[in-house]
Design a protein around this motif. Structure first.
Motif, PDB file in Angstrom:
ATOM      1  N   CYS A   5       0.812  -1.225   0.000  1.00 54.13           N
ATOM      2  CA  CYS A   5       0.000   0.000   0.000  1.00 54.13           C
ATOM      3  C   CYS A   5       0.841   1.268   0.000  1.00 54.13           C
ATOM      4  CB  CYS A   5      -0.949  -0.026   1.194  1.00 54.13           C
ATOM      5  SG  CYS A   5      -2.072  -1.414   1.180  1.00 54.13           S
ATOM      6  N   ARG A  25      -3.906   4.063 -11.174  1.00 55.43           N
ATOM      7  CA  ARG A  25      -2.863   3.784 -10.188  1.00 55.43           C
ATOM      8  C   ARG A  25      -2.896   2.294  -9.875  1.00 55.43           C
ATOM      9  NH1 ARG A  25      -4.077   9.067  -8.907  1.00 55.43           N
ATOM     10  NH2 ARG A  25      -2.343  10.269  -8.068  1.00 55.43           N
ATOM     11  N   LEU A  58      -7.517   0.697  -7.982  1.00 56.00           N
ATOM     12  CA  LEU A  58      -8.682   1.059  -7.176  1.00 56.00           C
ATOM     13  C   LEU A  58      -9.943   0.415  -7.752  1.00 56.00           C
ATOM     14  CD1 LEU A  58      -7.874   4.809  -6.437  1.00 56.00           C
ATOM     15  CD2 LEU A  58      -7.455   2.806  -4.991  1.00 56.00           C
ATOM     16  N   ASP A  76     -12.891  -2.181  -6.036  1.00 54.54           N
ATOM     17  CA  ASP A  76     -14.345  -2.123  -6.210  1.00 54.54           C
ATOM     18  C   ASP A  76     -14.875  -3.449  -6.744  1.00 54.54           C
ATOM     19  OD1 ASP A  76     -14.273   0.513  -5.354  1.00 54.54           O
ATOM     20  OD2 ASP A  76     -14.385   1.339  -7.385  1.00 54.54           O
ATOM     21  N   GLU A  87     -11.635  -2.991   3.441  1.00 62.36           N
ATOM     22  CA  GLU A  87     -11.708  -1.605   3.931  1.00 62.36           C
ATOM     23  C   GLU A  87     -10.355  -1.111   4.443  1.00 62.36           C
ATOM     24  OE1 GLU A  87     -14.131   0.406   3.195  1.00 62.36           O
ATOM     25  OE2 GLU A  87     -14.968  -1.354   2.210  1.00 62.36           O
ATOM     26  N   ARG A 107      -8.311  -0.301   1.333  1.00 65.39           N
ATOM     27  CA  ARG A 107      -8.806   0.960   0.751  1.00 65.39           C
ATOM     28  C   ARG A 107      -8.302   2.170   1.537  1.00 65.39           C
ATOM     29  NH1 ARG A 107     -14.908  -0.699  -0.731  1.00 65.39           N
ATOM     30  NH2 ARG A 107     -14.591  -0.990  -2.959  1.00 65.39           N
ATOM     31  N   ALA A 108      -8.377   2.093   2.855  1.00 66.74           N
ATOM     32  CA  ALA A 108      -7.924   3.217   3.680  1.00 66.74           C
ATOM     33  C   ALA A 108      -6.421   3.438   3.512  1.00 66.74           C
ATOM     34  CB  ALA A 108      -8.260   2.955   5.146  1.00 66.74           C
ATOM     35  N   SER A 163      -5.644   4.940   0.056  1.00 66.34           N
ATOM     36  CA  SER A 163      -6.112   6.333   0.016  1.00 66.34           C
ATOM     37  C   SER A 163      -5.134   7.250   0.730  1.00 66.34           C
ATOM     38  CB  SER A 163      -7.491   6.463   0.660  1.00 66.34           C
ATOM     39  OG  SER A 163      -8.457   5.790  -0.115  1.00 66.34           O
ATOM     40  N   ALA A 164      -4.580   6.761   1.831  1.00 66.13           N
ATOM     41  CA  ALA A 164      -3.602   7.546   2.606  1.00 66.13           C
ATOM     42  C   ALA A 164      -2.284   7.703   1.840  1.00 66.13           C
ATOM     43  CB  ALA A 164      -3.352   6.890   3.949  1.00 66.13           C
ATOM     44  N   SER A 165      -1.962   6.754   0.950  1.00 64.62           N
ATOM     45  CA  SER A 165      -0.682   6.807   0.235  1.00 64.62           C
ATOM     46  C   SER A 165      -0.759   7.611  -1.067  1.00 64.62           C
ATOM     47  CB  SER A 165      -0.190   5.384  -0.075  1.00 64.62           C
ATOM     48  OG  SER A 165      -0.977   4.799  -1.089  1.00 64.62           O
ATOM     49  N   SER A 166      -1.959   7.927  -1.513  1.00 59.79           N
ATOM     50  CA  SER A 166      -2.105   8.628  -2.806  1.00 59.79           C
ATOM     51  C   SER A 166      -1.780  10.093  -2.694  1.00 59.79           C
ATOM     52  CB  SER A 166      -3.533   8.484  -3.317  1.00 59.79           C
ATOM     53  OG  SER A 166      -3.800   7.125  -3.572  1.00 59.79           O
TER      54      SER A 166
END
Length: 140
Positions: A26, A36, A59, A63, A130, A133-134, A137-140
């Motif tokens: 991640c 990405r 991503l 989904d 989840e 995903r978190a 999202s924090a690494s983007s």
């Protein structure tokens, strides 16, 4: 996996003897156009065969995995990830659950693993999704 990046399980099917999991790095993604991709590996462990095969997770793939979990909950089969660009899995929610790991298009080898999953496996895999995903999202 990539050094310094947090590696999390996206999902795990396991019993006392064997398991199939996908581990996602991640950290910083590989960017191709608008998409990405995060380095990942399918990890298969059993008394018969142990192996790892690499893939890239987007991503959109996350989904798609959520839709696969919905299908498995409805007792339908699922294939993930879509697109045939890398290794993929076919999951059949029988008793036991059958997970087939396909190393396509590389070696064309497929390994089917019957797994006596524990109660609550769907909920645990939703929580893993989840967390991944978190983290991405924090690494983007």
């Amino acid at each position: 996996m990539v050094d310094g990046a947090q590696t999390l399980e996206l999902f795990r099917f396991a019993d006392a003897v064997q398991s199939v999991a996908v581990e996602v790095s991640c950290g910083a993604p590989l960017v191709r156009g608008e998409e990405r991709y995060y380095p990942a590996e399918v990890v298969l462990q059993s008394g018969f065969v142990n192996g790892r095969v690499g893939l890239q997770v987007s991503l959109e793939d996350l989904d798609e995995w959520e839709r696969c979990l919905d299908a498995l909950e409805a007792e339908e089969g699922a294939e993930w990830p879509a697109g045939g660009r890398s290794a993929w899995l076919d999951v059949v929610p029988d008793d036991p659950v059958e997970v087939t790991v396909h190393d396509s298009p590389s070696t064309q080898i497929a390994v089917r693993v019957p797994i006596d999953v524990a109660p609550g496996w769907l909920e645990e895999n939703r929580l893993r999704l989840e967390r991944v995903r978190a983290a991405v999202s924090a690494s983007s």
